[in-house]
Design a protein around this motif. Structure first.
Motif, PDB file in Angstrom:
ATOM      1  N   UNK A 121      -2.311   7.554   6.116  1.00  0.00           N
ATOM      2  CA  UNK A 121      -3.005   8.821   5.871  1.00  0.00           C
ATOM      3  C   UNK A 121      -2.429   9.594   4.686  1.00  0.00           C
ATOM      4  N   UNK A 122      -1.258   9.195   4.200  1.00  0.00           N
ATOM      5  CA  UNK A 122      -0.629   9.880   3.061  1.00  0.00           C
ATOM      6  C   UNK A 122      -1.210   9.458   1.715  1.00  0.00           C
ATOM      7  N   UNK A 123      -2.153   8.507   1.720  1.00  0.00           N
ATOM      8  CA  UNK A 123      -2.750   8.004   0.478  1.00  0.00           C
ATOM      9  C   UNK A 123      -4.252   8.260   0.486  1.00  0.00           C
ATOM     10  N   UNK A 124      -4.739   8.870  -0.592  1.00  0.00           N
ATOM     11  CA  UNK A 124      -6.166   9.123  -0.753  1.00  0.00           C
ATOM     12  C   UNK A 124      -6.586   8.750  -2.175  1.00  0.00           C
ATOM     13  N   UNK A 125      -7.891   8.751  -2.403  1.00  0.00           N
ATOM     14  CA  UNK A 125      -8.424   8.570  -3.754  1.00  0.00           C
ATOM     15  C   UNK A 125      -9.147   9.854  -4.126  1.00  0.00           C
ATOM     16  N   UNK A 126      -8.729  10.466  -5.243  1.00  0.00           N
ATOM     17  CA  UNK A 126      -9.316  11.721  -5.706  1.00  0.00           C
ATOM     18  C   UNK A 126      -9.486  11.675  -7.216  1.00  0.00           C
ATOM     19  N   UNK A 127     -10.674  11.973  -7.682  1.00  0.00           N
ATOM     20  CA  UNK A 127     -10.949  12.052  -9.123  1.00  0.00           C
ATOM     21  C   UNK A 127     -10.455  10.825  -9.881  1.00  0.00           C
ATOM     22  N   UNK A 128     -10.699   9.639  -9.325  1.00  0.00           N
ATOM     23  CA  UNK A 128     -10.357   8.398 -10.007  1.00  0.00           C
ATOM     24  C   UNK A 128      -8.885   8.036  -9.985  1.00  0.00           C
ATOM     25  N   UNK A 129      -8.119   8.676  -9.083  1.00  0.00           N
ATOM     26  CA  UNK A 129      -6.682   8.390  -8.994  1.00  0.00           C
ATOM     27  C   UNK A 129      -6.275   8.154  -7.542  1.00  0.00           C
ATOM     28  N   UNK A 130      -5.272   7.302  -7.353  1.00  0.00           N
ATOM     29  CA  UNK A 130      -4.616   7.182  -6.047  1.00  0.00           C
ATOM     30  C   UNK A 130      -3.629   8.340  -5.952  1.00  0.00           C
ATOM     31  N   UNK A 131      -3.723   9.105  -4.843  1.00  0.00           N
ATOM     32  CA  UNK A 131      -2.875  10.286  -4.658  1.00  0.00           C
ATOM     33  C   UNK A 131      -1.995  10.081  -3.433  1.00  0.00           C
ATOM     34  N   UNK A 132      -0.693  10.319  -3.610  1.00  0.00           N
ATOM     35  CA  UNK A 132       0.270  10.265  -2.513  1.00  0.00           C
ATOM     36  C   UNK A 132       0.781  11.657  -2.179  1.00  0.00           C
ATOM     37  N   UNK A 133       0.793  11.971  -0.865  1.00  0.00           N
ATOM     38  CA  UNK A 133       1.326  13.259  -0.379  1.00  0.00           C
ATOM     39  C   UNK A 133       2.032  12.999   0.953  1.00  0.00           C
ATOM     40  N   UNK A 134       2.980  13.860   1.301  1.00  0.00           N
ATOM     41  CA  UNK A 134       3.566  13.821   2.639  1.00  0.00           C
ATOM     42  C   UNK A 134       4.841  13.003   2.733  1.00  0.00           C
ATOM     43  N   UNK A 135       5.124  12.551   3.955  1.00  0.00           N
ATOM     44  CA  UNK A 135       6.364  11.820   4.245  1.00  0.00           C
ATOM     45  C   UNK A 135       6.397  10.486   3.494  1.00  0.00           C
TER      46      UNK A 135
END
Length: 195
Positions: A43-57
Motif C-alpha cells: 500500500x506504500x506504492x502508488x502511481x501518480x502523474x506518470x510516476x511510481x510514488x513511495x510513501x510511509x514505512x
C-alpha cells in the motif's frame, strides 16, 4: 576466393554484434505497477502523474519480470527534503533490507551518505542535486565494475574485487515515514556477459 573473406567478415560482424549492449527497455508503463511487486507494505506504492510514488514505512518495490546480471538501470527521480530512498540492483527479493547493491537517493536526510553513493561501499558525502527537483540517476553494473552517474556526471566508478553481488532484481526503496519519493522514465538494458 571472395567467399571465405565474406564468411570471415560475417563471423566478425556477428561476434561484434553479440558484444553490444541490448536495447533500452521501459520497465514502468507510467500507469500501473504491472511487473512490480512490493516485498512488504504494498500500500506504500502508488502511481501518480506518470510516476511510481513511495510513501510511509520501509518497503522495497521489485521489478520481477527479469533479473540483472550485467545491466544498466536508470530513472528520473524526485525526493522531498529530508527524504531517503535508493535504487537497488542485483538484489534478492525479501522483506526487510534486501541483499544487493544500492545506489543511494538522499539529498538532505540525516544519513550522511548522499545521492550517487554505492551505499556502504563507495560513498558520496556532498549534496549533488537540490531537494524536490527532478534529476537522473544511471547505474552501470558490468561484471565487478559499478558506475553511478547523477545527471550524466560519473560520481562512483568502483571495482568490487569481492564480487559481492553478481545477479538479482532491480528495486526501488521507500525508507521511512518522512520520505516521499517519485520515480519515472524507469529503464534498463542488458550488457554482454563478461568473459
Amino acid at each position: 576466393m571472395t567467399r571465405p573473406v565474406f564468411l570471415m567478415v560475417t563471423a566478425g560482424l556477428a561476434l561484434c554484434m553479440a558484444q553490444q549492449p541490448g536495447q533500452w527497455k521501459q520497465i514502468f508503463d507510467g500507469k500501473t505497477l504491472k511487473g512490480w511487486k512490493a516485498s512488504e507494505r504494498p500500500e506504500n506504492w502508488t502511481v501518480e502523474d506518470g510516476a511510481i510514488v513511495g510513501r510511509g514505512e520501509r518497503s522495497h518495490l521489485f521489478y520481477m519480470e527479469e533479473e540483472c546480471e550485467n545491466c544498466e538501470f536508470k530513472a528520473e527521480v524526485w525526493i522531498n527534503k529530508g527524504g531517503n530512498s535508493g535504487m537497488y540492483f542485483r538484489a534478492q527479493f525479501s522483506a526487510g533490507w534486501p541483499k544487493g547493491y544500492e545506489a543511494q537517493v538522499n539529498n538532505s536526510h540525516k544519513d550522511w551518505r548522499r545521492t550517487g553513493s554505492l551505499y556502504g561501499i563507495a560513498d558520496v558525502k556532498e549534496q549533488l542535486v537540490p531537494d524536490e527537483t527532478w534529476w537522473t540517476q544511471h547505474i552501470i553494473a558490468d561484471g565487478n565494475r559499478i558506475i553511478i552517474k547523477v545527471n550524466d556526471k560519473v560520481v562512483v566508478d568502483y571495482v568490487d574485487q569481492k564480487n559481492t553481488y553478481t545477479k538479482g532484481y532491480l528495486a526501488l526503496q521507500q525508507h521511512d515515514p518522512g520520505t516521499v519519493v517519485r520515480y519515472r522514465n524507469i529503464m534498463m538494458r542488458h550488457l554482454p556477459p563478461k568473459k
